[in-house]
Design an enzyme around this catalytic site. Structure first.
Site, PDB file in Angstrom:
ATOM      1  N   CYS A 187       0.936  -1.161   0.066  1.00 18.79           N
ATOM      2  CA  CYS A 187      -0.003   0.031  -0.118  1.00 18.79           C
ATOM      3  C   CYS A 187       0.963   1.249   0.009  1.00 18.79           C
ATOM      4  O   CYS A 187       1.306   1.653  -1.053  1.00 18.79           O
ATOM      5  CB  CYS A 187      -0.847  -0.096   1.039  1.00 18.79           C
ATOM      6  N   CYS A 215       2.885   2.040   3.074  1.00 27.19           N
ATOM      7  CA  CYS A 215       3.568   2.285   4.333  1.00 27.19           C
ATOM      8  C   CYS A 215       4.979   3.275   4.339  1.00 27.19           C
ATOM      9  O   CYS A 215       5.771   3.102   3.188  1.00 27.19           O
ATOM     10  CB  CYS A 215       4.178   0.948   5.099  1.00 27.19           C
TER      11      CYS A 215
END
Lengths: 120, 190
Positions: free
Chosen positions: B95, B97
């Protein structure tokens, strides 16, 4: 937009040290809510990463990442629904009420939910 | 979208899960206090202070925390040091992070699918998009962030900065150099 275009866009904002953080206020609010809920212990970061990843991978997700915060909100909704905090129907209703309240509020005044003409 | 987020905030506030004042405080923090300047100070300190440098290698979470840049998420940090032989590049393929406490929020390209998918399979090609061409002999190591572990690249200290203090050095550290898609700025010759 290609990766190169996105990089050019980013570089147009300077060297990144003082770049604006959020494009619109709702993005900031959505971001902060996730942090606050995590601090409350509602979910762990691994759970959050999975929920966000699932939204980002959905077919139709835009290649330039411009819908990133839309995905962020969708992930938040799915996670709190999974935790039985609320459901999408309740969110839909309340969002519509906020929308109506916004339309009914004269420009320049704070929007309040009480301003929703259909509020019972 | 704004109405939907408002609705979420209303519901969560009514349920006592979030406090609007706390939300405002978080936004304020990320808009004004947390950002790549924090990371730049970490890098500059690592350049001038061998003890801090060693600590950062050993336990980046604690070393960074000692500068009060601890993540409110409690995530663990690892500092990866560039050398003449190895260049480090950070991505989150899953995603987005990102080491928020030292870099703030990620730039738009970091979150984009092309970067997330290409950084691992073709790091050299991705770096070329940033106009960063490394010598063939330099190997590129790609670090994939997770929810629990986030990486900060410590770029090479530019030449011609002998005797510079931390503050001056921090000015040479760009955000991209701490992600690995750039290098620290080379001082202009006066």
């Amino acid at each position: 937009m290609s990766l190169r275009d996105l990089i050019a866009y980013s570089q147009g904002l300077g060297d990144g040290i003082d770049a604006p953080v959020f494009a619109e206020p709702w993005q900031a609010e959505a971001f902060a809510m996730v942090l606050a809920l995590h601090e409350q212990g509602l979910f762990g970061w691994d759970e959050w990463a999975q929920a966000l990843s699932a939204e980002l991978k959905r077919p139709g997700a835009l290649d330039d990442g411009s819908d990133y915060y839309q995905c962020w909100v969708a992930a938040l909704e799915s996670l709190i629904a999974a935790k039985n905090v609320t459901n999408s129907t309740d969110i839909d209703h309340l969002a519509a009420a906020w929308q109506r309240a916004a339309h009914a509020t004269p420009h320049g005044q704070p929007i309040r939910l009480e301003n929703d003409p259909e509020r019972s | 979208m704004a109405a939907r987020v408002r609705a979420l905030e209303t519901i969560l506030t009514e349920k006592g899960l979030v406090d609007p004042k706390a939300i405002d405080a978080i936004v304020e923090t990320y808009e004004t206090k947390v950002g790549p300047r924090n990371g730049a100070r970490v890098v500059a300190k690592a350049w001038v202070d061998p003890e801090f440098n060693a600590w950062l290698k050993r336990d980046a979470t604690a070393a960074i925390g000692s500068l009060s840049y601890s993540g409110r998420q409690g995530e663990h940090m690892q500092a990866v040091f560039n050398t003449d032989e190895t260049h480090n590049l950070v991505v989150c393929t899953l995603c987005s992070c990102y080491p928020w406490s030292v870099l703030g929020l990620p730039p738009v390209w970091y979150k984009s699918p092309p970067y997330r998918s290409r950084a691992v399979i073709d790091p050299r090609g991705v770096l070329a998009e940033f106009d960063l061409v490394l010598p063939e002999a330099t190997s590129i190591r790609v670090w994939d962030s997770t929810a629990e572990l986030r990486y900060l690249v410590i770029p090479l200290r530019p030449e011609g900065t002998d005797g510079w203090n931390e503050e001056q050095l921090a000015e040479l550290v760009t955000r991209d150099s701490m992600i690995g898609t750039g290098l620290a700025r080379v001082p202009e010759v006066a």
